[in-house]
Design a protein around this motif. Sequence first.
Motif, PDB file in Angstrom:
ATOM      1  N   ARG A   1       0.754  -6.205  10.020  1.00 22.53           N
ATOM      2  CA  ARG A   1       1.937  -6.449   9.186  1.00 22.53           C
ATOM      3  C   ARG A   1       3.224  -5.873   9.765  1.00 22.53           C
ATOM      4  O   ARG A   1       4.292  -6.061   9.179  1.00 22.53           O
TER       5      ARG A   1
ATOM      6  N   GLU B   1      -1.758  -5.106  -0.133  1.00 22.08           N
ATOM      7  CA  GLU B   1      -1.777  -5.802   1.148  1.00 22.08           C
ATOM      8  C   GLU B   1      -2.561  -4.987   2.179  1.00 22.08           C
ATOM      9  O   GLU B   1      -2.451  -3.759   2.233  1.00 22.08           O
ATOM     10  N   HIS B   2      -3.335  -5.677   2.984  1.00 16.79           N
ATOM     11  CA  HIS B   2      -4.016  -5.023   4.102  1.00 16.79           C
ATOM     12  C   HIS B   2      -2.966  -4.745   5.178  1.00 16.79           C
ATOM     13  O   HIS B   2      -2.173  -5.611   5.529  1.00 16.79           O
ATOM     14  N   PRO B   3      -2.928  -3.522   5.729  1.00 13.28           N
ATOM     15  CA  PRO B   3      -1.827  -3.169   6.634  1.00 13.28           C
ATOM     16  C   PRO B   3      -1.915  -3.751   8.037  1.00 13.28           C
ATOM     17  O   PRO B   3      -0.885  -3.883   8.705  1.00 13.28           O
TER      18      PRO B   3
ATOM     19  N   MET C   1       0.489   1.680   1.878  1.00 11.08           N
ATOM     20  CA  MET C   1       1.076   0.384   1.533  1.00 11.08           C
ATOM     21  C   MET C   1       1.701   0.423   0.137  1.00 11.08           C
ATOM     22  O   MET C   1       2.715  -0.239  -0.114  1.00 11.08           O
TER      23      MET C   1
ATOM     24  N   PHE D   1      -3.069  -0.650  13.371  1.00 11.08           N
ATOM     25  CA  PHE D   1      -2.274   0.086  12.380  1.00 11.08           C
ATOM     26  C   PHE D   1      -2.521   1.579  12.520  1.00 11.08           C
ATOM     27  O   PHE D   1      -1.588   2.386  12.427  1.00 11.08           O
TER      28      PHE D   1
ATOM     29  N   SER E   1      -4.768   4.112   3.907  1.00 13.74           N
ATOM     30  CA  SER E   1      -3.989   2.890   4.145  1.00 13.74           C
ATOM     31  C   SER E   1      -3.474   2.275   2.849  1.00 13.74           C
ATOM     32  O   SER E   1      -2.320   1.834   2.763  1.00 13.74           O
TER      33      SER E   1
ATOM     34  N   TYR F   1       7.798  -3.336   8.966  1.00 13.48           N
ATOM     35  CA  TYR F   1       7.188  -4.323   8.070  1.00 13.48           C
ATOM     36  C   TYR F   1       8.153  -5.481   7.812  1.00 13.48           C
ATOM     37  O   TYR F   1       7.775  -6.660   7.901  1.00 13.48           O
TER      38      TYR F   1
END
Length: 336
Positions: free
Chosen positions: A160, A155-157, A147, A121, A143, A182
Amino acid sequence: MSKFVFKLLGISAIGLGLVGGWFAFELFSFQRNAMNVTAEKIFVVEPGSSLSGIARRLHNAGVIEQPRYLSLVGRWRGHAQRLQAGEYRLEPGMTPLQLLDRMVAGEVVQYALTVVEGWTFKEMLQAVAAHEKLSHTLEGLDSAQIMHRLGVAGEHPEGRFLPETYHFAAGLSDVEFLKRAYQAMRALLQREWPLRAAGLPYASPYEALIMASIIEKETAVPAERAEIAGVFVRRLEKGMRLQTDPTVIYGLGEDFDGNIRRRDLRHDTPYNTYTRHGLPPTPIALPGADAVYAALHPAPGESLYFVAKGDGSHHFSATLEEHINAVRQYQLRRQP
């Protein structure tokens, strides 16, 4: 009324008809003859630009000789209020009519940015920030904040965003670009998850995404993806640790110096699959569509181990003894 007057009126009418015919011919020729463009160039239509203003700018740039003609043609065709802002490519041989049609259709210049399979990411953000045709609004945000800006707070990026080449017009915001990537990954998972092989040890599409990211980082050989997926699936089913170096490297973060050592394999982090069972908590990279497919359709077989052969491919083994011999053959002999 005398004959002389009638004759004079007749001559005047003929003259007006000739002038009108000549002018109509001029307009017809103007809109269909090529403009003065000898090499490809970009012409920018700013928001709120009028047709007459565009015509003057094209004239001042030496592209057209009669700006009034362009205004007349545009109004006659009903284009005056339909021109869209953006960058337009002027090409040799292009006519004023073609340019007007292009502006009405909004066929603006398209730029491209390729999100590479296996990028993190962070690496994707660096590429987005470096693209001069994107509008940058995310500078200084972490981050979690990014998001949140994308509408998916919490959400963890990692993983994704779908790696592929995206095309866009100048001025697209970095937020909109990331939203497209995304949504592309989300659509891919929604499409492929119901078609997955039966009996896979994933509780959710997200776990499949985690597996796909590991597969993406383990091999650059397309034909091996499904086989590597099969190894990892069988290890999960047997309660074996995955023991995959890319997860260890991801867990080390900035501390990784390019060489993975025994002490790194013993250094426990949430991503160290040598010290912990199961999948890591998040993906470790952006997996491509092929890696996602492999994670959902692992190859059958008995292999539980694999080792890099040094040419980008791997040797697969079903037993620990065979694996140890392969390590001796492909790894230990190459060490100085």
